[in-house]
Scaffold this motif. Structure first.
Motif, PDB file in Angstrom:
ATOM      1  N   MET A 159     -77.717  36.794  14.133  1.00 22.80           N
ATOM      2  CA  MET A 159     -77.072  36.844  15.527  1.00 22.80           C
ATOM      3  C   MET A 159     -78.506  36.576  16.227  1.00 22.80           C
ATOM      4  N   VAL A 160     -78.439  35.602  17.179  1.00 24.56           N
ATOM      5  CA  VAL A 160     -79.559  35.729  18.156  1.00 24.56           C
ATOM      6  C   VAL A 160     -78.840  35.888  19.508  1.00 24.56           C
ATOM      7  N   VAL A 161     -79.610  36.736  20.494  1.00 23.83           N
ATOM      8  CA  VAL A 161     -79.220  36.712  21.884  1.00 23.83           C
ATOM      9  C   VAL A 161     -80.553  36.505  22.518  1.00 23.83           C
ATOM     10  N   GLU A 162     -80.802  35.404  23.277  1.00 24.93           N
ATOM     11  CA  GLU A 162     -82.042  34.899  23.679  1.00 24.93           C
ATOM     12  C   GLU A 162     -81.683  33.944  24.859  1.00 24.93           C
ATOM     13  N   ASP A 163     -82.286  34.063  26.113  1.00 24.84           N
ATOM     14  CA  ASP A 163     -81.802  33.228  27.376  1.00 24.84           C
ATOM     15  C   ASP A 163     -82.800  32.239  27.523  1.00 24.84           C
ATOM     16  N   ILE A 172     -86.543  28.653  23.155  1.00 21.03           N
ATOM     17  CA  ILE A 172     -86.610  29.740  22.201  1.00 21.03           C
ATOM     18  C   ILE A 172     -85.073  29.968  21.339  1.00 21.03           C
ATOM     19  N   TYR A 173     -84.370  29.851  22.253  1.00 23.83           N
ATOM     20  CA  TYR A 173     -82.731  29.829  21.706  1.00 23.83           C
ATOM     21  C   TYR A 173     -82.606  28.727  20.563  1.00 23.83           C
ATOM     22  N   GLY A 182     -74.937  32.557  18.337  1.00 21.54           N
ATOM     23  CA  GLY A 182     -75.800  32.544  19.281  1.00 21.54           C
ATOM     24  C   GLY A 182     -75.242  32.889  20.736  1.00 21.54           C
ATOM     25  N   PHE A 183     -76.108  33.776  21.476  1.00 25.91           N
ATOM     26  CA  PHE A 183     -75.396  34.166  22.739  1.00 25.91           C
ATOM     27  C   PHE A 183     -76.818  33.792  23.785  1.00 25.91           C
ATOM     28  N   VAL A 184     -76.506  33.566  25.132  1.00 25.08           N
ATOM     29  CA  VAL A 184     -77.655  33.392  25.993  1.00 25.08           C
ATOM     30  C   VAL A 184     -77.840  34.579  26.997  1.00 25.08           C
ATOM     31  N   LEU A 229     -81.383  39.476  16.325  1.00 26.59           N
ATOM     32  CA  LEU A 229     -82.408  39.231  16.995  1.00 26.59           C
ATOM     33  C   LEU A 229     -82.365  39.081  18.490  1.00 26.59           C
ATOM     34  N   VAL A 230     -82.671  40.090  19.030  1.00 26.06           N
ATOM     35  CA  VAL A 230     -82.189  40.320  20.494  1.00 26.06           C
ATOM     36  C   VAL A 230     -83.347  40.395  21.670  1.00 26.06           C
TER      37      VAL A 230
END
Length: 156
Positions: free
Chosen positions: A1-5, A9-10, A26-28, A54-55
């Motif tokens: 899981m990726v949380v990156e705005d 990088i996202y 994945g979430f922004v 990874l947040v």
């Protein structure tokens, strides 16, 4: 899981996970990540449950990375996953202690993130350590339950 705005990088993180053969949610922003966590908690998610989140600490909107990590750690379904927080800014000692207590994060990574191979190695180590921690906790919980059952039986 990726949380990156940050879009660069996202996209890079999603591509890296794909190269490692890992499907990744994945979430922004914090709101969409929390919505997904709620869906998982309420049985509305049929896919695989990730072992790692990874947040990014700072996210746009009302919910930040600390909110996301706290929600993950408190989830009955997702609470055992490894959580890695990424921050472009350094927390002072008090802030770091408070954030670590709140999130239960397994690791804090400064940005810029390490290069590909180092990042992969670091995340694999975090997942391995989390598996060991979960296994140890499960063993201790089983022993505690067995002791409780032993002493709660009444012999007539």
């Amino acid at each position: 899981m990726v949380v990156e705005d940050e879009p660069e990088i996202y996209e890079l993180l999603l591509a890296m996970f794909e190269m490692w053969g890992i499907d990744c949610a994945g979430f922004v922003d914090g709101e969409s990540a929390i919505s997904w966590i709620d869906a998982v908690n309420n049985g509305r998610h049929n896919g695989e449950i990730p072992e790692l989140a990874l947040v990014d600490v700072r996210l746009p909107g009302k919910l930040n990375g600390l909110d996301v990590a706290e929600k993950l750690r408190n989830s009955t379904i997702l609470g055992d996953m490894a959580i890695v927080m990424a921050a472009a800014w350094k927390l002072n000692q008090i802030e770091h202690h408070e954030a670590a207590q709140r999130t239960g994060a397994d690791l804090w990574l400064p940005k810029p993130l390490p290069r590909f191979n180092k990042l992969q190695s670091t995340l694999e180590t975090v997942i391995k350590n989390r598996r060991i921690k979960n296994q140890t906790n499960n063993t201790q919980n089983t022993r505690t339950t067995q002791k409780q059952n032993k002493y709660s039986k009444t012999d007539y």
